[in-house]
Design an enzyme around this catalytic site. Structure first.
Site, mmCIF file in Angstrom:
data_model
loop_
_atom_site.group_PDB
_atom_site.id
_atom_site.type_symbol
_atom_site.label_atom_id
_atom_site.label_comp_id
_atom_site.label_asym_id
_atom_site.label_seq_id
_atom_site.Cartn_x
_atom_site.Cartn_y
_atom_site.Cartn_z
ATOM 1 N N ASP A 67 0.827 -1.207 0.000
ATOM 2 C CA ASP A 67 0.000 0.000 0.000
ATOM 3 C C ASP A 67 0.862 1.259 0.000
ATOM 4 O O ASP A 67 2.082 1.193 0.177
ATOM 5 C CB ASP A 67 -0.957 -0.013 1.205
ATOM 6 C CG ASP A 67 -0.255 -0.412 2.506
ATOM 7 O OD1 ASP A 67 0.974 -0.362 2.566
ATOM 8 O OD2 ASP A 67 -0.965 -0.772 3.463
ATOM 9 N N ASN A 136 -7.038 -2.534 14.408
ATOM 10 C CA ASN A 136 -8.459 -2.736 14.085
ATOM 11 C C ASN A 136 -8.669 -3.905 13.124
ATOM 12 O O ASN A 136 -9.775 -4.101 12.606
ATOM 13 C CB ASN A 136 -9.081 -1.446 13.524
ATOM 14 C CG ASN A 136 -8.492 -1.036 12.170
ATOM 15 O OD1 ASN A 136 -7.675 -1.759 11.600
ATOM 16 N ND2 ASN A 136 -8.911 0.109 11.661
ATOM 17 N N HIS A 138 -7.015 -4.396 10.182
ATOM 18 C CA HIS A 138 -6.765 -4.178 8.749
ATOM 19 C C HIS A 138 -5.485 -4.875 8.304
ATOM 20 O O HIS A 138 -4.551 -5.042 9.076
ATOM 21 C CB HIS A 138 -6.789 -2.686 8.378
ATOM 22 C CG HIS A 138 -5.613 -1.861 8.828
ATOM 23 N ND1 HIS A 138 -5.759 -0.685 9.527
ATOM 24 C CD2 HIS A 138 -4.287 -2.017 8.651
ATOM 25 C CE1 HIS A 138 -4.565 -0.166 9.751
ATOM 26 N NE2 HIS A 138 -3.651 -0.950 9.244
ATOM 27 N N GLU A 143 -9.494 -1.530 5.375
ATOM 28 C CA GLU A 143 -10.067 -1.164 6.667
ATOM 29 C C GLU A 143 -11.364 -1.938 6.930
ATOM 30 O O GLU A 143 -12.074 -2.305 5.981
ATOM 31 C CB GLU A 143 -10.389 0.331 6.676
ATOM 32 C CG GLU A 143 -9.173 1.241 6.543
ATOM 33 C CD GLU A 143 -8.476 1.506 7.874
ATOM 34 O OE1 GLU A 143 -8.352 0.561 8.682
ATOM 35 O OE2 GLU A 143 -8.058 2.644 8.094
HETATM 36 C C1 GLP Z 1 -0.181 0.395 8.500
HETATM 37 C C2 GLP Z 1 0.038 -0.447 7.247
HETATM 38 C C3 GLP Z 1 -0.257 -1.903 7.500
HETATM 39 C C4 GLP Z 1 0.434 -2.362 8.764
HETATM 40 C C5 GLP Z 1 -0.120 -1.601 9.936
HETATM 41 C C6 GLP Z 1 0.446 -2.024 11.275
HETATM 42 O O1 GLP Z 1 -1.467 0.878 8.634
HETATM 43 N N1 GLP Z 1 -0.736 0.018 6.140
HETATM 44 O O2 GLP Z 1 0.157 -2.663 6.367
HETATM 45 O O3 GLP Z 1 0.281 -3.741 8.949
HETATM 46 O O4 GLP Z 1 0.183 -0.231 9.723
HETATM 47 O O5 GLP Z 1 1.529 -1.237 11.637
HETATM 48 P P1 GLP Z 1 2.477 -1.510 12.873
HETATM 49 O O6 GLP Z 1 3.366 -2.626 12.458
HETATM 50 O O7 GLP Z 1 3.231 -0.219 13.028
HETATM 51 O O8 GLP Z 1 1.621 -1.831 14.022
#
Ligand code: GLP
Length: 246
Positions: A67, A136, A138, A143
């Site tokens: 993404d 959440n 995702h 989302e």
């Molecule tokens: C972002 C990314 C996700 C990722 C998530 C969790 O929103 N788009 O792909 O898995 O964060 O991030 P973290 O590893 O910082 O908890």
């Protein structure tokens, strides 16, 4: 789902980096799907170390990031492209022409999504998709909601997601773009193998719901239950609400 528990995130990152190095040896032209976020940072640094020790050769590999924020150019300091350059791309020998990240500065975002899907297909599909998970539920930027998109698409980010990405934008959630581009659920689920990593107590609730709850668009990661080759690599804290972790 196969679930593997690790004492802490350092041990987890080392084990997964070794696994990826072995996959590169087995299939040098492997196609990898890559996440951003805090969770994979240690993994990327481990891969850099393995590469420096001639134990991981990325010269023929192809990568597709999950993404990207919409409305900022790739070279923006907060972009996922910049994040990936810092933590992985600058540390290993990936060929620049085989690194793929959605272009958040594209003049026509819908066209950019179609181009990306075609590029994934043209590369022969994703062999190994690495995933993190949002608190959440995702995955990528898919989302929770009433419905989920199948293919790479444009998304509006939740306030909680913008808050958790604020560090990339000087700590100010209001500076985080409101929209993003993301691989869709089907794009992700078409990968031949999926490894989701999660560490820390803040992920325990969503990991519990993802593994033991129903499959629902309200918990996008729950769709991984239908995939035949998914592994969850968790530290003890993230596994805290699983029956196997207690
Ligand atoms: C972002 C990314 C996700 C990722 C998530 C969790 O929103 N788009 O792909 O898995 O964060 O991030 P973290 O590893 O910082 O908890």
């Amino acid at each position: 789902m196969k679930i593997t528990l690790f004492r802490d995130e350092r041990v987890l990152a080392k084990a997964l980096a070794k696994d990826i190095a072995a996959a590169l040896r087995e299939k040098p032209d492997i196609v990898l799907g890559l996440p951003t976020g805090r969770t994979p940072v240690r993994l990327y640094h481990e891969l850099g170390t393995l590469h420096a020790h001639h134990e991981a050769d990325f010269s023929r590999a192809t990568t597709f990031n999950l993404d990207e924020f919409l409305g900022i150019p790739p070279e923006h300091p907060g972009s996922y492209r910049t994040f990936m350059e810092r933590h992985l791309f600058s540390r290993v020998n990936l060929a620049p022409e085989r690194i793929n990240v959605l272009n958040g500065g594209a003049a026509n975002p819908d066209e950019e999504c179609r181009r990306y899907e075609a590029a994934i297909e043209g590369a022969g599909g994703i062999d190994l998709q690495l995933l993190g998970i949002g608190t959440n539920g995702h995955i990528g930027f898919n989302e929770p909601g009433r419905e989920l998109a199948a293919r790479t698409h444009r998304v509006t980010l939740r306030a909680s997601t913008r808050r958790s990405n604020a560090a990339l934008f000087g700590g100010d959630p209001a500076s985080v773009p409101r929209e993003a581009l993301s691989m869709g659920m089907s794009t992700i689920l078409h990968a031949r193998r999926i490894v989701l990593i999660a560490t820390g107590k803040s992920k325990a609730r969503c990991i519990g719901r993802m593994v033991e709850g129903p499959i629902t668009t309200r918990m996008p990661a729950s769709f991984l239950q239908v995939h035949a080759n998914v592994e969850l690599m968790l530290d003890d804290a993230a596994a805290g609400e699983l029956a196997v972790g207690s």
